[in-house]
Design an enzyme around this catalytic site. Structure first.
Site, PDB file in Angstrom:
ATOM      1  N   ARG A  52      -1.561  -4.175  -4.812  1.00 55.00           N
ATOM      2  CA  ARG A  52      -0.686  -3.309  -5.610  1.00 55.00           C
ATOM      3  C   ARG A  52       0.631  -4.000  -5.955  1.00 55.00           C
ATOM      4  NH1 ARG A  52      -1.834   1.401  -1.646  1.00 55.00           N
ATOM      5  NH2 ARG A  52      -2.720  -0.395  -0.603  1.00 55.00           N
ATOM      6  N   GLU A  92      -1.837  -3.698  12.016  1.00 56.34           N
ATOM      7  CA  GLU A  92      -1.789  -2.711  13.090  1.00 56.34           C
ATOM      8  C   GLU A  92      -2.714  -3.139  14.251  1.00 56.34           C
ATOM      9  OE1 GLU A  92      -2.245   1.103  11.451  1.00 56.34           O
ATOM     10  OE2 GLU A  92      -1.759   2.125  13.341  1.00 56.34           O
TER      11      GLU A  92
HETATM   12  P1  AMP Z   1       3.032  -3.119   6.697  1.00 54.45           P
HETATM   13  O1  AMP Z   1       2.608  -4.556   6.849  1.00 54.45           O
HETATM   14  O2  AMP Z   1       2.792  -2.324   7.955  1.00 54.45           O
HETATM   15  O3  AMP Z   1       4.451  -2.985   6.199  1.00 54.45           O
HETATM   16  O4  AMP Z   1       2.051  -2.467   5.642  1.00 54.45           O
HETATM   17  C1  AMP Z   1       2.296  -2.613   4.296  1.00 54.45           C
HETATM   18  C2  AMP Z   1       1.025  -2.718   3.487  1.00 54.45           C
HETATM   19  O5  AMP Z   1       0.051  -1.756   3.865  1.00 54.45           O
HETATM   20  C3  AMP Z   1       1.343  -2.470   2.026  1.00 54.45           C
HETATM   21  O6  AMP Z   1       0.679  -3.442   1.252  1.00 54.45           O
HETATM   22  C4  AMP Z   1       0.850  -1.060   1.759  1.00 54.45           C
HETATM   23  O7  AMP Z   1       0.205  -1.011   0.524  1.00 54.45           O
HETATM   24  C5  AMP Z   1      -0.117  -0.721   2.904  1.00 54.45           C
HETATM   25  N1  AMP Z   1       0.211   0.555   3.589  1.00 54.45           N
HETATM   26  C6  AMP Z   1       0.626   0.707   4.874  1.00 54.45           C
HETATM   27  N2  AMP Z   1       0.802   1.993   5.201  1.00 54.45           N
HETATM   28  C7  AMP Z   1       0.511   2.711   4.097  1.00 54.45           C
HETATM   29  C8  AMP Z   1       0.524   4.131   3.772  1.00 54.45           C
HETATM   30  N3  AMP Z   1       0.884   5.077   4.664  1.00 54.45           N
HETATM   31  N4  AMP Z   1       0.192   4.491   2.511  1.00 54.45           N
HETATM   32  C9  AMP Z   1      -0.159   3.559   1.592  1.00 54.45           C
HETATM   33  N5  AMP Z   1      -0.202   2.237   1.828  1.00 54.45           N
HETATM   34  C10 AMP Z   1       0.125   1.794   3.060  1.00 54.45           C
END
Ligand code: AMP
Length: 183
Positions: A66, A103
């Site tokens: 995205r 995660e």
């Molecule tokens: P992070 O590495 O934990 O910051 O996760 C970010 C990535 O995961 C981004 O590319 C987001 O598109 C996706 N992502 C994580 N959590 C969500 C959520 N609650 N809703 C939509 N996309 C998420």
């Protein structure tokens, strides 16, 4: 660097939330409904780039997938080049890679090794920041190639997960347009 409350509410109203996707307990913030709304899409991109309008930005780095959509529009708006940061094994030319935390476990992301030049001013773009693991990996990759990461921009921030603060601690300015509580 956040935006005004009226605009934030207007934009938030265009995001679709899907509970328990992709797994129980996650509120998935679906930006496809924002992208499908012509006014909201334009407004969000205008607002995202506003702090750098008129300043020299060499490249926008977008995170698969995205981040490509938003990053492409941002690059056009700032007259900058676009650099894709992709999951391992997708790029055709010589690439550099970095491990980043998810995660559960770790993954790798890659960038072509000639995608940025030393000293270039780069803005990182993705749709959403949660724990910040993905963006942190991308910042490391860009810095490893000598880029100056001027800022990181996201449409959505999940502040309870601490990702934006993690980037600020790495001396990256963070711009987000909307916050949602929780995961
Ligand atoms: P992070 O590495 O934990 O910051 O996760 C970010 C990535 O995961 C981004 O590319 C987001 O598109 C996706 N992502 C994580 N959590 C969500 C959520 N609650 N809703 C939509 N996309 C998420």
């Amino acid at each position: 660097m956040t935006t005004n409350p009226v605009l934030e509410n207007d934009l938030k109203a265009t995001i679709r939330t899907i509970p328990d996707y992709p797994k129980p307990g996650i509120m998935f913030r679906d930006i496809t409904t924002l992208l499908g709304n012509p006014r909201a899409f334009r407004r969000a991109i205008d607002e995202l780039v506003q702090p750098w309008a008129g300043s020299k930005i060499d490249k926008i780095a977008g995170i698969e997938a995205r981040g490509f959509i938003i990053g492409g529009a941002v690059a056009h708006q700032l007259s900058a080049g676009f650099v894709p940061i992709r999951k391992k094994g997708k790029l055709p030319y010589k690439s550099v890679s970095v491990a980043y935390s998810l995660e559960y476990g770790i993954d790798e992301m890659e960038m072509h090794d000639d995608a940025v030049e030393k000293g270039e001013r780069v803005i990182l773009v993705d749709d959403l920041i949660a724990t910040g693991g993905t963006a942190e990996g991308a910042v490391k990759l860009l810095r490893q190639m000598g880029a100056q990461v001027v800022a990181a921009c996201f449409m959505v921030d999940l502040p309870d997960l601490g990702g934006a603060d993690k980037l600020r601690k790495m001396d990256v300015a963070v711009r987000t347009l909307m916050t949602f509580e929780g995961h």
